[in-house]
Design an enzyme around this catalytic site. Structure first.
Site, PDB file in Angstrom:
ATOM      1  N   ASN A   1      34.556  40.066  36.908  1.00 49.62           N
ATOM      2  CA  ASN A   1      35.064  38.970  37.757  1.00 49.62           C
ATOM      3  C   ASN A   1      35.018  37.628  37.046  1.00 49.62           C
ATOM      4  O   ASN A   1      33.953  37.186  36.612  1.00 49.62           O
ATOM      5  CB  ASN A   1      34.233  38.869  39.044  1.00 49.62           C
ATOM      6  CG  ASN A   1      34.464  40.035  39.971  1.00 49.62           C
ATOM      7  OD1 ASN A   1      34.190  41.175  39.598  1.00 49.62           O
ATOM      8  ND2 ASN A   1      34.955  39.777  41.165  1.00 49.62           N
TER       9      ASN A   1
ATOM     10  N   ARG B   1      41.112  36.914  45.869  1.00 51.64           N
ATOM     11  CA  ARG B   1      39.834  37.096  45.191  1.00 51.64           C
ATOM     12  C   ARG B   1      38.773  36.269  45.914  1.00 51.64           C
ATOM     13  O   ARG B   1      39.050  35.229  46.494  1.00 51.64           O
ATOM     14  CB  ARG B   1      39.942  36.692  43.723  1.00 51.64           C
ATOM     15  CG  ARG B   1      40.809  37.644  42.928  1.00 51.64           C
ATOM     16  CD  ARG B   1      40.718  37.368  41.449  1.00 51.64           C
ATOM     17  NE  ARG B   1      42.031  37.169  40.871  1.00 51.64           N
ATOM     18  CZ  ARG B   1      42.283  37.244  39.576  1.00 51.64           C
ATOM     19  NH1 ARG B   1      41.324  37.500  38.736  1.00 51.64           N
ATOM     20  NH2 ARG B   1      43.504  37.059  39.114  1.00 51.64           N
ATOM     21  N   VAL B   2      37.549  36.728  45.805  1.00 51.64           N
ATOM     22  CA  VAL B   2      36.517  36.184  46.687  1.00 51.64           C
ATOM     23  C   VAL B   2      36.228  34.708  46.405  1.00 51.64           C
ATOM     24  O   VAL B   2      36.046  33.914  47.343  1.00 51.64           O
ATOM     25  CB  VAL B   2      35.235  37.049  46.609  1.00 51.64           C
ATOM     26  CG1 VAL B   2      34.607  37.020  45.227  1.00 51.64           C
ATOM     27  CG2 VAL B   2      34.240  36.624  47.658  1.00 51.64           C
ATOM     28  N   VAL B   3      36.183  34.287  45.147  1.00 49.35           N
ATOM     29  CA  VAL B   3      35.859  32.887  44.850  1.00 49.35           C
ATOM     30  C   VAL B   3      36.938  31.959  45.395  1.00 49.35           C
ATOM     31  O   VAL B   3      36.643  30.973  46.088  1.00 49.35           O
ATOM     32  CB  VAL B   3      35.668  32.668  43.328  1.00 49.35           C
ATOM     33  CG1 VAL B   3      35.511  31.184  43.018  1.00 49.35           C
ATOM     34  CG2 VAL B   3      34.448  33.432  42.833  1.00 49.35           C
TER      35      VAL B   3
ATOM     36  N   LYS C   1      45.040  50.740  34.418  1.00 47.77           N
ATOM     37  CA  LYS C   1      44.241  50.169  33.331  1.00 47.77           C
ATOM     38  C   LYS C   1      43.496  51.259  32.554  1.00 47.77           C
ATOM     39  O   LYS C   1      43.319  51.150  31.331  1.00 47.77           O
ATOM     40  CB  LYS C   1      43.244  49.149  33.893  1.00 47.77           C
ATOM     41  CG  LYS C   1      43.884  47.848  34.374  1.00 47.77           C
ATOM     42  CD  LYS C   1      44.384  46.998  33.218  1.00 47.77           C
ATOM     43  CE  LYS C   1      44.760  45.597  33.656  1.00 47.77           C
ATOM     44  NZ  LYS C   1      45.179  44.734  32.536  1.00 47.77           N
TER      45      LYS C   1
ATOM     46  N   THR D   1      27.507  43.055  45.782  1.00 47.75           N
ATOM     47  CA  THR D   1      27.271  42.071  44.719  1.00 47.75           C
ATOM     48  C   THR D   1      28.422  42.041  43.716  1.00 47.75           C
ATOM     49  O   THR D   1      29.145  43.015  43.533  1.00 47.75           O
ATOM     50  CB  THR D   1      25.969  42.381  43.952  1.00 47.75           C
ATOM     51  OG1 THR D   1      26.120  43.615  43.233  1.00 47.75           O
ATOM     52  CG2 THR D   1      24.779  42.451  44.890  1.00 47.75           C
ATOM     53  N   ARG D   2      28.546  40.880  43.080  1.00 48.09           N
ATOM     54  CA  ARG D   2      29.474  40.689  41.975  1.00 48.09           C
ATOM     55  C   ARG D   2      28.801  39.793  40.937  1.00 48.09           C
ATOM     56  O   ARG D   2      27.846  39.068  41.240  1.00 48.09           O
ATOM     57  CB  ARG D   2      30.783  40.017  42.435  1.00 48.09           C
ATOM     58  CG  ARG D   2      31.653  40.842  43.357  1.00 48.09           C
ATOM     59  CD  ARG D   2      32.258  42.050  42.672  1.00 48.09           C
ATOM     60  NE  ARG D   2      33.160  42.769  43.569  1.00 48.09           N
ATOM     61  CZ  ARG D   2      32.780  43.715  44.413  1.00 48.09           C
ATOM     62  NH1 ARG D   2      31.492  44.053  44.502  1.00 48.09           N
ATOM     63  NH2 ARG D   2      33.657  44.330  45.179  1.00 48.09           N
TER      64      ARG D   2
ATOM     65  N   TYR E   1      46.027  49.909  40.130  1.00 46.63           N
ATOM     66  CA  TYR E   1      45.433  49.008  39.134  1.00 46.63           C
ATOM     67  C   TYR E   1      44.368  49.725  38.314  1.00 46.63           C
ATOM     68  O   TYR E   1      44.422  49.734  37.076  1.00 46.63           O
ATOM     69  CB  TYR E   1      44.833  47.799  39.845  1.00 46.63           C
ATOM     70  CG  TYR E   1      44.289  46.737  38.921  1.00 46.63           C
ATOM     71  CD1 TYR E   1      45.147  45.972  38.129  1.00 46.63           C
ATOM     72  CD2 TYR E   1      42.921  46.483  38.847  1.00 46.63           C
ATOM     73  CE1 TYR E   1      44.650  44.991  37.280  1.00 46.63           C
ATOM     74  CE2 TYR E   1      42.422  45.502  38.004  1.00 46.63           C
ATOM     75  CZ  TYR E   1      43.282  44.761  37.226  1.00 46.63           C
ATOM     76  OH  TYR E   1      42.799  43.778  36.392  1.00 46.63           O
TER      77      TYR E   1
ATOM     78  N   ASP F   1      36.248  49.479  47.975  1.00 46.38           N
ATOM     79  CA  ASP F   1      35.730  48.210  47.459  1.00 46.38           C
ATOM     80  C   ASP F   1      34.347  48.472  46.851  1.00 46.38           C
ATOM     81  O   ASP F   1      33.464  48.991  47.540  1.00 46.38           O
ATOM     82  CB  ASP F   1      35.633  47.192  48.597  1.00 46.38           C
ATOM     83  CG  ASP F   1      35.544  45.765  48.090  1.00 46.38           C
ATOM     84  OD1 ASP F   1      36.389  45.400  47.257  1.00 46.38           O
ATOM     85  OD2 ASP F   1      34.646  45.035  48.528  1.00 46.38           O
TER      86      ASP F   1
END
Length: 310
Positions: A173, A185-187, A148, A209-210, A144, A272
């Site tokens: 994000n 995805r985290v959310v 990109k 953090t994001r 990915y 990550d």
């Protein structure tokens, strides 16, 4: 009235973009192979006379007549893009070449949905567009990230060599209704786990953090970039500079849902990123854009959506 092609139009962001373009009075040609997109995302548009759906894989050439192209086609979550990494790279690279070739033939503008993943695990924080990135070409995320990065290279080479009018946005994000419940995805992970009363899976110590941008803000930035002044190519960061730890995000979701979920800690996946936050000065200057929706408000809207689909 413009006829606008949205590749990946059946996906999370693509379907919201289709909504926005139709609301502005355009005709929309939605192109998707539904590898990760979902027909449910665009079901409400199928009866709209200005909306057309074409099932197509952008790794194959496409011959249509349109006035603008938004290139969003690509799996965008680790679960999906690592499922078939070769296809992910092909979608990013060959898909970009096919869409750029179409834009070149038609002499039209084309926007590339790039990503903050091109910055890798950043050594500069927060990340301005001038930062070149800290990336691992050999890791499981490289299909990915590097796909990109190569797509951005192609866009700027077509701009220089063939004078194609390009716009490149780097998406940080983004979350909101129509996210896939199982996209990793985290959310979406945290919301689904909390709604189901399951333990919330926290990778690492939860201090990474994001920055989370609500989908409506993202689409507004995308629309403004496409309609920005001639000669402004980007790349431009589109994201919310508010920065939260994963622990803060999980605690806010548990509180909003009033969930009994507990957190369990798992090893951090390879490569990550530990930090992610955009510098959005360029977006403010060139697009007069900045996000309006705060995390709590956005989470409330997203939770309401997931309550209706799981």
């Amino acid at each position: 009235m413009k006829r606008v092609l949205v590749s990946g139009g059946g996906g999370f962001l693509g379907s919201h973009l289709c909504d926005r373009l139709l609301s502005e009075g355009n005709e929309v040609l939605c192109v998707d192979n539904f590898f990760t997109g979902n027909r449910r995302n665009i079901h409400h548009l199928l009866d709209n006379k200005n909306f057309e759906l074409l099932r197509h894989d952008v790794t194959h050439p496409l011959y249509v007549e349109v006035d603008e192209i938004y290139n969003l086609a690509c799996p965008a979550s680790p679960v999906h893009y690592q499922f078939d990494p070769v296809q992910t790279t092909k979608t990013s690279v060959i898909g970009a070449m096919n869409m750029l070739g179409l834009a070149k033939r038609l002499k039209i503008k084309i926007l590339q949905a790039s990503t903050s993943e091109i910055y890798g695990d950043p050594e500069v924080h927060p990340q301005p567009e001038s930062y070149k990135g800290s990336v691992n070409t050999l890791g499981p995320r490289a299909c990915y990230d590097e796909g990109k990065r190569c797509a951005e290279t192609l866009f700027f080479d077509y701009y220089r060599q063939h004078k194609v009018a390009i716009k490149v946005m780097r998406i940080f994000n983004t979350y909101g209704p129509r996210m896939h419940p199982n996209d990793g995805r985290v959310v979406s992970n945290f919301i689904v786990q909390a709604l189901q009363g399951k333990d919330i899976t926290m990778y690492g110590d939860g201090m990474q953090t994001r920055s989370f941008c609500y989908v409506d803000d993202n689409i507004e930035g995308m629309y403004r970039l496409m309609n920005s002044r001639d000669g402004f190519t980007g790349p431009v960061n589109i994201g919310n500079p508010g920065e939260f730890t994963m622990l803060e995000l999980a605690q806010q979701i548990i509180e909003l849902i009033n969930s009994k979920s507990k957190m369990i800690f798992m090893p951090l996946p390879q490569d990550d990123p530990m930090q992610r936050r955009p510098v959005i000065d360029l977006a403010k200057k060139e697009l007069d854009w900045e996000p309006k929706i705060q995390l709590r408000e956005g989470l409330e809207k997203t939770i309401k959506y997931f309550e209706s689909v799981i």
